[in-house]
Structures are given as structure tokens and as C-alpha cells.
Scaffold this motif. Structure first.
Motif, PDB file in Angstrom:
ATOM      1  N   ARG A 149       0.962  -1.149  -0.084  1.00  0.00           N
ATOM      2  CA  ARG A 149       0.017  -0.037   0.003  1.00  0.00           C
ATOM      3  C   ARG A 149       0.847   1.272  -0.001  1.00  0.00           C
ATOM      4  O   ARG A 149       0.710   2.357  -0.449  1.00  0.00           O
ATOM      5  CB  ARG A 149      -1.032   0.124   1.250  1.00  0.00           C
ATOM      6  N   GLU A 150       1.981   1.305   0.729  1.00  0.00           N
ATOM      7  CA  GLU A 150       2.818   2.438   0.750  1.00  0.00           C
ATOM      8  C   GLU A 150       3.333   3.020  -0.490  1.00  0.00           C
ATOM      9  O   GLU A 150       3.013   4.091  -0.786  1.00  0.00           O
ATOM     10  CB  GLU A 150       3.868   2.092   1.696  1.00  0.00           C
ATOM     11  N   PRO A 151       4.014   1.883  -1.464  1.00  0.00           N
ATOM     12  CA  PRO A 151       4.551   2.570  -2.844  1.00  0.00           C
ATOM     13  C   PRO A 151       3.300   2.797  -3.703  1.00  0.00           C
ATOM     14  O   PRO A 151       3.485   3.708  -4.459  1.00  0.00           O
ATOM     15  CB  PRO A 151       5.254   1.336  -3.351  1.00  0.00           C
ATOM     16  N   VAL A 152       2.344   2.132  -3.777  1.00  0.00           N
ATOM     17  CA  VAL A 152       1.238   2.405  -4.490  1.00  0.00           C
ATOM     18  C   VAL A 152       0.460   3.813  -4.099  1.00  0.00           C
ATOM     19  O   VAL A 152       0.101   4.583  -5.153  1.00  0.00           O
ATOM     20  CB  VAL A 152       0.031   1.173  -4.263  1.00  0.00           C
ATOM     21  N   ARG A 190       1.711   6.513  -3.168  1.00  0.00           N
ATOM     22  CA  ARG A 190       2.665   7.404  -3.415  1.00  0.00           C
ATOM     23  C   ARG A 190       2.405   8.074  -4.816  1.00  0.00           C
ATOM     24  O   ARG A 190       2.745   9.215  -5.126  1.00  0.00           O
ATOM     25  CB  ARG A 190       4.286   7.217  -3.479  1.00  0.00           C
ATOM     26  N   VAL A 191       1.656   7.322  -5.631  1.00  0.00           N
ATOM     27  CA  VAL A 191       1.273   7.769  -6.786  1.00  0.00           C
ATOM     28  C   VAL A 191      -0.278   8.493  -6.773  1.00  0.00           C
ATOM     29  O   VAL A 191      -0.568   9.264  -7.880  1.00  0.00           O
ATOM     30  CB  VAL A 191       1.160   6.779  -7.914  1.00  0.00           C
ATOM     31  N   SER A 208      -2.840  11.333  -6.448  1.00  0.00           N
ATOM     32  CA  SER A 208      -2.737  12.777  -6.784  1.00  0.00           C
ATOM     33  C   SER A 208      -4.000  13.409  -7.091  1.00  0.00           C
ATOM     34  O   SER A 208      -5.052  12.682  -7.085  1.00  0.00           O
ATOM     35  CB  SER A 208      -1.841  13.203  -8.068  1.00  0.00           C
ATOM     36  N   SER A 209      -4.313  14.578  -7.629  1.00  0.00           N
ATOM     37  CA  SER A 209      -5.498  14.990  -7.993  1.00  0.00           C
ATOM     38  C   SER A 209      -6.127  14.325  -9.080  1.00  0.00           C
ATOM     39  O   SER A 209      -7.494  14.374  -9.235  1.00  0.00           O
ATOM     40  CB  SER A 209      -5.506  16.488  -8.316  1.00  0.00           C
ATOM     41  N   ARG A 210      -5.371  13.704  -9.919  1.00  0.00           N
ATOM     42  CA  ARG A 210      -5.936  13.138 -11.316  1.00  0.00           C
ATOM     43  C   ARG A 210      -5.723  11.556 -10.965  1.00  0.00           C
ATOM     44  O   ARG A 210      -6.342  10.666 -11.597  1.00  0.00           O
ATOM     45  CB  ARG A 210      -4.921  13.455 -12.425  1.00  0.00           C
ATOM     46  N   VAL A 211      -5.235  11.103  -9.904  1.00  0.00           N
ATOM     47  CA  VAL A 211      -5.161   9.778  -9.522  1.00  0.00           C
ATOM     48  C   VAL A 211      -5.623   9.415  -8.449  1.00  0.00           C
ATOM     49  O   VAL A 211      -5.074   9.792  -7.422  1.00  0.00           O
ATOM     50  CB  VAL A 211      -3.522   9.134  -9.819  1.00  0.00           C
ATOM     51  N   ALA A 212      -6.597   8.429  -8.353  1.00  0.00           N
ATOM     52  CA  ALA A 212      -7.373   8.001  -6.986  1.00  0.00           C
ATOM     53  C   ALA A 212      -6.835   6.480  -6.647  1.00  0.00           C
ATOM     54  O   ALA A 212      -6.663   5.730  -7.616  1.00  0.00           O
ATOM     55  CB  ALA A 212      -8.760   8.275  -7.169  1.00  0.00           C
ATOM     56  N   VAL A 213      -6.608   6.416  -5.656  1.00  0.00           N
ATOM     57  CA  VAL A 213      -5.891   5.095  -5.132  1.00  0.00           C
ATOM     58  C   VAL A 213      -6.860   4.460  -4.181  1.00  0.00           C
ATOM     59  O   VAL A 213      -7.263   4.912  -3.120  1.00  0.00           O
ATOM     60  CB  VAL A 213      -4.394   5.185  -4.601  1.00  0.00           C
ATOM     61  N   SER A 214      -7.420   3.110  -4.319  1.00  0.00           N
ATOM     62  CA  SER A 214      -8.159   2.530  -3.392  1.00  0.00           C
ATOM     63  C   SER A 214      -7.469   1.408  -2.912  1.00  0.00           C
ATOM     64  O   SER A 214      -6.886   0.413  -3.694  1.00  0.00           O
ATOM     65  CB  SER A 214      -9.534   2.050  -4.068  1.00  0.00           C
ATOM     66  N   GLY A 226       8.372  -4.089  -5.070  1.00  0.00           N
ATOM     67  CA  GLY A 226       9.047  -2.906  -5.988  1.00  0.00           C
ATOM     68  C   GLY A 226       8.794  -3.071  -7.227  1.00  0.00           C
ATOM     69  O   GLY A 226       8.486  -2.184  -7.959  1.00  0.00           O
ATOM     70  N   GLU A 227       8.911  -4.441  -7.929  1.00  0.00           N
ATOM     71  CA  GLU A 227       8.564  -4.567  -9.351  1.00  0.00           C
ATOM     72  C   GLU A 227       7.106  -4.256  -9.659  1.00  0.00           C
ATOM     73  O   GLU A 227       6.778  -3.679 -10.539  1.00  0.00           O
ATOM     74  CB  GLU A 227       8.753  -6.035  -9.762  1.00  0.00           C
ATOM     75  N   LEU A 228       6.106  -4.714  -8.708  1.00  0.00           N
ATOM     76  CA  LEU A 228       4.718  -4.270  -8.965  1.00  0.00           C
ATOM     77  C   LEU A 228       4.256  -2.886  -9.082  1.00  0.00           C
ATOM     78  O   LEU A 228       3.552  -2.295  -9.789  1.00  0.00           O
ATOM     79  CB  LEU A 228       3.871  -5.293  -7.976  1.00  0.00           C
ATOM     80  N   SER A 229       5.014  -2.194  -8.046  1.00  0.00           N
ATOM     81  CA  SER A 229       4.756  -0.731  -7.826  1.00  0.00           C
ATOM     82  C   SER A 229       5.615  -0.016  -9.094  1.00  0.00           C
ATOM     83  O   SER A 229       4.760   0.596  -9.620  1.00  0.00           O
ATOM     84  CB  SER A 229       5.263  -0.017  -6.610  1.00  0.00           C
ATOM     85  N   ALA A 230       6.656  -0.544  -9.822  1.00  0.00           N
ATOM     86  CA  ALA A 230       7.064  -0.034 -10.979  1.00  0.00           C
ATOM     87  C   ALA A 230       6.260  -0.265 -11.968  1.00  0.00           C
ATOM     88  O   ALA A 230       6.057   0.804 -12.810  1.00  0.00           O
ATOM     89  CB  ALA A 230       8.492  -0.738 -11.157  1.00  0.00           C
ATOM     90  N   ALA A 231       5.737  -1.373 -12.079  1.00  0.00           N
ATOM     91  CA  ALA A 231       4.710  -1.495 -13.250  1.00  0.00           C
ATOM     92  C   ALA A 231       3.460  -0.876 -13.201  1.00  0.00           C
ATOM     93  O   ALA A 231       3.031  -0.089 -14.162  1.00  0.00           O
ATOM     94  CB  ALA A 231       4.205  -3.121 -13.141  1.00  0.00           C
ATOM     95  N   VAL A 232       3.083  -0.560 -12.027  1.00  0.00           N
ATOM     96  CA  VAL A 232       1.880   0.635 -11.849  1.00  0.00           C
ATOM     97  C   VAL A 232       2.414   1.981 -12.182  1.00  0.00           C
ATOM     98  O   VAL A 232       1.527   2.586 -13.084  1.00  0.00           O
ATOM     99  CB  VAL A 232       1.493   0.777 -10.263  1.00  0.00           C
TER     100      VAL A 232
END
Length: 416
Positions: free
Chosen positions: A294-297, A299-300, A302-308, A322-328
Motif C-alpha cells: 500500500r505504501e509505494p502504491v 505515493r502515486v 494525486s488530484s488526477r490519480v485516485a488510489v483505493s 518493488g517490481e509491481l509498484s514500478a509496473a503501476v
């Protein structure tokens, strides 16, 4: 463990079995022996040499012509000792003292010297058997010829199969080495795409917008970007650089050219989780320590990106997280680069019993049919490497669905 290990183990069992059968024949025909003590001495020598040969052939460094020559010398010596230990009548009831046991040395010759060497040994055995019978004045029967033919066929077949298996093992080792180099190159390509190529593309775009001397700088950056992409694209095999891994590979990626009403879908499946480039161990940077995805995800966001994300931690190994968050990040970068300004995106993180799923969806114009194939052909690594390649190497799956005019959704799932 190579193919030769079980083969030599089988030879060891064969030698022991033929030694036991030689003992049975000796007991059954004990009355036809002229010097029983000598026959039992020969059998004792065969038993000792069986242990010595099995121990020697068990070690690859000892499987040389020296040990094989000694093996054949003992086998032929025990064969000719029959002339001193038995009567001519004995050979009408049973083969020479080392008759069946001799085949162990012939099979060893088949592996070490090949089928031609095995054929020569089998023919020498036939000549030695005939010579023994002539010297002893024993009758030469059809069974004598059948024994030689059977030994010849067995030795030649074993020699041929051993050579085929050795070539297959060598080619398999080369394939594993090639796969390791390909995976290493893919990882390097992903790293370059996420850093250098992105910067060069940004400089090229901003330079063209600024004009003047900056436009020339942007043009040069664009040229370097194209050359760098071509370097990685041309260096990968055709099936990976153009169309993803081959259809026979479990990590294949398929991108149908036509979208139709249902749009276009790309799916990629990978190897077992935690495997490295060669499929034989932990991937570089693999760390068994759990990390909350949840922590690295988040971080993305913003006002245009909603994270659930779930309310409880989503723990994964550090390398996997790390690899999965890099793919995101790569998926969101594609949204920023290829969708109109202000396009919204949503990231959904799901924690399941047997795996973790991350979905990235946008409300952009979607991907035109055939665009993914064209991007791969031009060396664009965003989807094929930064997303599909990463998740595939984690042993996961990717479903990339896009409907023109209705946005794009990327669903990345990795097993625990």
C-alpha cells in the motif's frame, strides 16, 4: 543432476544382478567344473571388481579410458579363466563364467566410447567366446551367436541413446544460459526505459515546443532515444522483441491485432514467483522481508490519480512489491503521455488469499487496434517490458483491456 547419473546407477544394478545370476549358474553346474576352487576364485574377483567399478563409475572424473580398459581386462580375463576352471561340457549348459556379467563392461564402453566402440567390444566378445570354445573343444551352438547379437544390439542402442542424451543436455544448458541472458537484457531494458528513455523523450518533446536552439537539442535527444530503443529491440530475439515470448514459452504475451467491439486484450503469464532470470533461484534484489504494498502504491495518488487500497497491510516480498509498484508507475506514465491533459486514472489494490491484484484504469480515448504491435515493433518498451515483462518475471499475469473511446484498464496479478 545430469542424465548420466541414473544411467550409471542402472548399470550398477545390472552388474549386481548379473553377478547374482552367475552365482546361480555356477551352483547349478558345479558338477561340470574341473577346478571348482578356481571357479569360485573367479566369481570372487568378479564380486570385488563389481564393487570397485560401481564406485569408480559413480564419479564423473573417473569415467575415463583408464578405468574402462581395466574393466574390460578383468571381464576378458574372467572369460578366458573358464578354460582352466570348467570342462567342455560346462559350456553346453551355461555361458562362460563371466558371460552375462561381461555385458556391464560393454555397456560402460557404449557410454564412454560411443556406439562404434560398443560395437567393437561386442564383436571382440563374440570372437573371444568362439576362441574359448575352440580351445576347450566345446560345441558352438546357435545360442552362442544369439548371445553375441543381443550384446551387440544392446551396446549399440545404449551408445546411441547416450550420445543423443548428451547432446540434448548440452543444448538444454545452452537454452537455459540464453534465457538467462535474455531475462537480464529485459531487466536492463526496463530500467533504461524507466529512466534514460523517459528523460530523452521529455527533452525531445520540450525542445520541440520551445523552438530555437532548444529544438536542435530536442532533435538530438530524439535521435538518441530512437537509437537506444533500437539497441534493445534488435538485441532481443524476434519472439520477444516483436511479439513477446514465443507461444511455447509459459511467459508468452499475446496482443491480437483487431480490437472489434470488445476492444483488444493482452495477457501475459509468468514463471513461478521468486524465480530469477534463469528460473533457478531468487531474482536479483529479492528480499524475503515483507513490505506493505500500500505504501509505494499510495505515493502515486494525486488530484488526477485516485488510489483505493485495503485497510489492512498487503504484505509482499520487497522485490515483488518493488517490481509491481514500478509496473503501476509505468501504466500511469502511459496515461500521462498518451491521454489528454487532465485525464483521470484509478488504482485499485486487492488483497486475496492466493495473490494480489492491482488494477489501473483510465478514462482516456483507449488504444487503437494494432497500436500495441506497432509500439513493440518500434522498440517501445512501456507495455511489453515495464508492465508485461515485470509481472511475468514475478510469476504473475496481466490482462490489458482497451476499448476505443472508453478508456483502458490494466489488471496485474501476482501469486503469493
Amino acid at each position: 543432476m545430469g542424465f548420466d547419473v541414473p544411467l550409471w546407477r542402472a548399470f550398477a544394478v545390472f552388474r549386481a544382478a548379473t553377478l547374482a545370476y552367475s552365482l546361480v549358474l555356477l551352483v547349478q553346474n558345479h558338477g561340470s567344473l574341473s577346478r571348482p576352487w578356481l571357479a569360485w576364485t573367479v566369481l570372487a574377483v568378479m564380486a570385488v571388481w563389481t564393487a570397485v567399478a560401481n564406485h569408480g563409475y559413480a564419479r564423473p572424473e573417473h569415467r575415463t579410458w583408464r578405468l574402462l580398459t581395466a574393466d574390460l581386462a578383468v571381464a576378458f580375463g574372467c572369460l578366458f579363466a573358464t578354460a582352466l576352471a570348467a570342462t567342455p561340457f560346462y559350456l553346453t549348459q551355461a555361458p562362460p563364467l563371466s558371460g552375462y556379467w561381461f555385458a556391464g563392461a560393454a555397456l560402460a564402453a557404449a557410454v564412454i566410447w560411443g556406439r562404434r566402440g560398443a560395437a567393437i567390444i561386442a564383436l571382440l566378445y563374440g570372437f573371444a567366446d568362439l576362441t574359448l570354445r575352440v580351445v576347450m573343444g566345446a560345441a558352438i551352438t546357435a545360442a552362442t551367436a544369439r548371445g553375441v547379437v543381443l550384446l551387440l544390439l544392446a551396446a549399440v542402442v545404449v551408445g546411441y541413446m547416450a550420445q543423443v542424451a548428451a547432446r540434448a543436455e548440452e543444448r538444454f544448458a545452452q537454452a537455459v544460459s540464453l534465457e538467462a541472458r535474455i531475462r537480464e537484457r529485459e531487466q536492463l531494458a526496463r530500467s533504461i526505459h524507466d529512466s534514460v528513455l523517459q528523460v530523452l523523450a521529455l527533452v525531445s518533446r520540450r525542445g520541440a515546443e520551445a523552438g530555437g536552439e532548444a529544438a536542435e537539442l530536442g532533435r538530438m535527444a530524439g535521435e538518441q532515444e530512437v537509437r537506444l530503443r533500437a539497441l534493445f529491440a534488435d538485441g532481443l530475439p524476434e519472439g520477444i522483441a516483436r511479439d513477446g515470448p514465443s507461444a511455447t514459452d509459459p511467459g508468452r504475451a499475446v496482443a491480437p491485432g483487431g480490437g472489434g467491439a470488445a476492444g483488444q486484450t493482452v495477457r501475459a503469464t509468468g514463471t513461478r514467483p521468486g524465480e530469477g532470470p534463469a528460473g533457478g533461484g531468487p531474482a536479483p534484489g529479492f528480499d524475503a522481508g515483507p513490505v506493505d504494498l500500500r505504501e509505494p502504491v499510495r505515493r502515486v495518488e494525486s488530484s488526477r490519480v485516485a488510489v483505493s487500497a485495503p485497510a489492512t497491510p498487503v504484505l509482499l516480498p520487497a522485490h515483488t512489491a518493488g517490481e509491481l509498484s514500478a509496473a503501476v508507475l509505468a501504466a500511469l506514465d502511459n496515461v500521462a503521455r498518451h491521454c489528454p491533459d487532465g485525464t483521470r486514472a484509478w488504482v485499485l489494490l486487492e488483497d486475496e488469499d492466493d495473490g494480489v491484484t492491482v488494477s489501473v484504469r483510465d478514462e482516456g480515448p483507449g488504444i487503437p487496434p494494432g497500436r500495441l504491435e506497432e509500439a513493440r515493433a518500434n522498440g517501445r518498451l512501456g507495455v511489453s517490458q515495464s508492465i508485461l515483462g515485470r509481472v511475468r518475471d514475478l510469476g504473475g499475469t496481466v490482462e490489458y483491456v482497451s476499448v476505443p473511446g472508453q478508456g483502458t484498464e490494466v489488471e496485474m496479478r501476482v501469486p503469493r
